[in-house]
Write a protein that holds these residues in place. Structure first.
Motif, PDB file in Angstrom:
ATOM      1  N   LEU A 115      17.274  -4.057   8.757  1.00  0.00           N
ATOM      2  CA  LEU A 115      16.702  -4.205   7.421  1.00  0.00           C
ATOM      3  C   LEU A 115      16.673  -2.870   6.685  1.00  0.00           C
ATOM      4  CD1 LEU A 115      13.652  -6.592   7.736  1.00  0.00           C
ATOM      5  CD2 LEU A 115      15.586  -6.795   6.179  1.00  0.00           C
ATOM      6  N   LYS A 116      16.433  -1.823   7.441  1.00  0.00           N
ATOM      7  CA  LYS A 116      16.365  -0.510   6.808  1.00  0.00           C
ATOM      8  C   LYS A 116      17.748   0.064   6.538  1.00  0.00           C
ATOM      9  CE  LYS A 116      13.977   1.644   9.850  1.00  0.00           C
ATOM     10  NZ  LYS A 116      13.111   2.644  10.498  1.00  0.00           N
TER      11      LYS A 116
ATOM     12  N   VAL B 179       9.487 -10.571   7.235  1.00  0.00           N
ATOM     13  CA  VAL B 179      10.235  -9.331   7.042  1.00  0.00           C
ATOM     14  C   VAL B 179       9.300  -8.165   6.704  1.00  0.00           C
ATOM     15  CG1 VAL B 179      11.833  -8.160   5.477  1.00  0.00           C
ATOM     16  CG2 VAL B 179      12.408 -10.401   6.399  1.00  0.00           C
ATOM     17  N   GLY B 180       8.387  -8.401   5.787  1.00  0.00           N
ATOM     18  CA  GLY B 180       7.455  -7.347   5.411  1.00  0.00           C
ATOM     19  C   GLY B 180       6.591  -6.914   6.574  1.00  0.00           C
ATOM     20  N   PHE B 181       6.225  -7.866   7.395  1.00  0.00           N
ATOM     21  CA  PHE B 181       5.407  -7.523   8.550  1.00  0.00           C
ATOM     22  C   PHE B 181       6.151  -6.604   9.503  1.00  0.00           C
ATOM     23  CE2 PHE B 181       4.008  -8.221  12.875  1.00  0.00           C
ATOM     24  CZ  PHE B 181       2.664  -7.959  12.754  1.00  0.00           C
TER      25      PHE B 181
ATOM     26  N   GLN C  96       8.437  -4.421   8.772  1.00  0.00           N
ATOM     27  CA  GLN C  96       8.445  -3.090   8.182  1.00  0.00           C
ATOM     28  C   GLN C  96       7.125  -2.382   8.383  1.00  0.00           C
ATOM     29  OE1 GLN C  96      11.217  -2.020   7.714  1.00  0.00           O
ATOM     30  NE2 GLN C  96      11.864  -2.167   5.579  1.00  0.00           N
ATOM     31  N   LEU C  97       6.050  -3.061   8.020  1.00  0.00           N
ATOM     32  CA  LEU C  97       4.752  -2.408   7.983  1.00  0.00           C
ATOM     33  C   LEU C  97       4.191  -2.120   9.358  1.00  0.00           C
ATOM     34  CD1 LEU C  97       3.127  -4.452   5.102  1.00  0.00           C
ATOM     35  CD2 LEU C  97       4.085  -2.152   5.004  1.00  0.00           C
TER      36      LEU C  97
ATOM     37  N   LEU D  96       6.719   1.647   9.712  1.00  0.00           N
ATOM     38  CA  LEU D  96       5.471   2.266   9.281  1.00  0.00           C
ATOM     39  C   LEU D  96       4.442   1.869  10.322  1.00  0.00           C
ATOM     40  CD1 LEU D  96       4.116   3.886   7.097  1.00  0.00           C
ATOM     41  CD2 LEU D  96       3.575   1.795   5.929  1.00  0.00           C
TER      42      LEU D  96
ATOM     43  N   LEU E 140       1.116   1.309  10.242  1.00  0.00           N
ATOM     44  CA  LEU E 140      -0.188   1.055   9.626  1.00  0.00           C
ATOM     45  C   LEU E 140      -1.271   0.859  10.677  1.00  0.00           C
ATOM     46  CD1 LEU E 140      -0.188  -1.070   6.385  1.00  0.00           C
ATOM     47  CD2 LEU E 140      -0.333   1.366   6.784  1.00  0.00           C
TER      48      LEU E 140
END
Lengths: 216, 216
Positions: free
Chosen positions: A134-135, A183-185, A187-188, A192, A194
């Motif tokens: 994804l990145k 998808v956002g999960f 990444q985060l 990242l 978090l």
DNA sequence: ACCGATCCATACTCATCCGTATGGTTACCG
DNA sequence: CGGTAACCATACGGATGAGTATGGATCGGT
């Protein structure tokens, strides 16, 4: 001058189920090298993608990790680009069977989605390649692969939501929302980092997702 | 030998509101160069990040785009890393005021979230930097910035959900879900180009999000 | 035991990009 | 108008990484 070879040893094949096994676990004795195949390079590349991203796939680095030199690489592959394509294709093939085969065995469509959520959530290690890819969407080679894979998964979600009782237009939007959340999960979390969510709180989050996204 | 200068002209400053204006719109006449400041480099870098990602921020490429050479760059910045840090910091400062200042003016907490969703959805061009930065989380410099920004936005969402009537634990999870959906949506759209959703269908998706995520 | 095919090492070339050194040019100030 | 500081060009050095050339090592079959 053939020293400095058993330096970086830990290879830890990506799902080495049934493949040739020449990983060297010993610390500083004979490397007991077997000759490599194209498959070995692809698996090592996949592992590298999962760990450090697509940009880290360099032939000399890979060669060091495998205990050989570039000379080997350029026998198996015409170019670095070729290795990437082969690795991505392998991932696409292999990854399709990973989830869908299990899930489609669940008879009740109402139980299918919650079960999918829970399994995906607890098998996160397997999704590291996907997160790394994804990145790397600025890299032109990965775009078509990710487009195909994402489309297939979206379609799967859409029909699952229809079977769960949502009318078609809502089912499509709900699938979009769900997949975006997935998808956002990714990444985060392990890109990242978090506030490192712990286990029980993570389970609560998954259940909250199920309650929010899946129609009763 | 001072030719090959008006080559790449279009600079199109990122939010050049009130800044010095020496963008050259003419096609092939005199470049009418003014001398550059550190700020100019940062803005150009930000634009480059939005267009081609963090990895594309190279000093010689930037210099070409600005119509100067490296000699200029290394007068304003000690290193390439310094430029990145300055650019990221500028983005962090500037980006905070972008959304929050507008939203907090909305009195009714119940209307705040839907309004936030709609505005964010229609201001997508402004989030391209954020999307590019998401793909660069392997780069150590961007991680702390993104961690701070994401944390602040998450906190904002969490209190908004509480004010909308959700009990605290659910509010936190709902904020996580919402933010993940936002991040994932960015990825799946203008980095991956999934079946290019059209305008009216996109509005329908946003309304679906609102109906699904925001408690009545 | 040999021999061709397969696999790998060594030693290059070439391009790119960061950073430095140094001298030249332009703006601004007294 | 003269000089100093700000700004920029040119020409380097050094590191990295892709790709090539070529000869050596090793394996499998006969």
């Amino acid at each position: 001058m053939a020293a400095a070879r058993a330096a970086t040893a830990t290879v830890t094949h990506y799902k080495a189920a049934g493949y040739r096994y020449h990983t060297l676990m010993n610390v500083s004795s004979k490397p007991e090298r077997t000759r490599l195949s194209a498959e070995d390079w692809e698996l090592a590349a996949m592992q590298l993608i999962a760990d450090q991203g697509v940009g880290a796939v360099a032939v000399e680095a890979l060669a060091r990790q495998l205990g050989v030199t570039k000379g080997s690489f350029y026998w198996h592959f015409r170019t670095r680009e070729a290795l990437l394509n082969a690795t991505l294709e392998r991932w696409e093939q292999h990854g399709e069977r990973e989830i869908f085969s299990q899930i489609e065995l669940i008879a009740d469509p109402r139980e299918r989605l919650p079960e999918l959520f829970r399994r995906v959530a607890h098998e996160l290690q397997s999704h590291r390649v996907y997160a790394a890819l994804l990145k790397a969407l600025d890299h032109p080679q990965v775009v078509p692969v990710m487009a195909r894979v994402s489309q297939r998964r979206m379609d799967f979600l859409t029909t699952a939501y229809r079977e769960a009782g949502l009318p078609p237009p809502q089912a499509l939007n709900r699938a979009r929302l769900t997949y975006a959340a997935y998808v956002g999960f990714l990444q985060l979390n392990f890109t990242l980092g978090l506030p490192r969510i712990n286990h029980e709180e993570f389970d609560a989050y998954v259940e909250h997702m199920i309650a929010t996204l899946i129609p009763a």
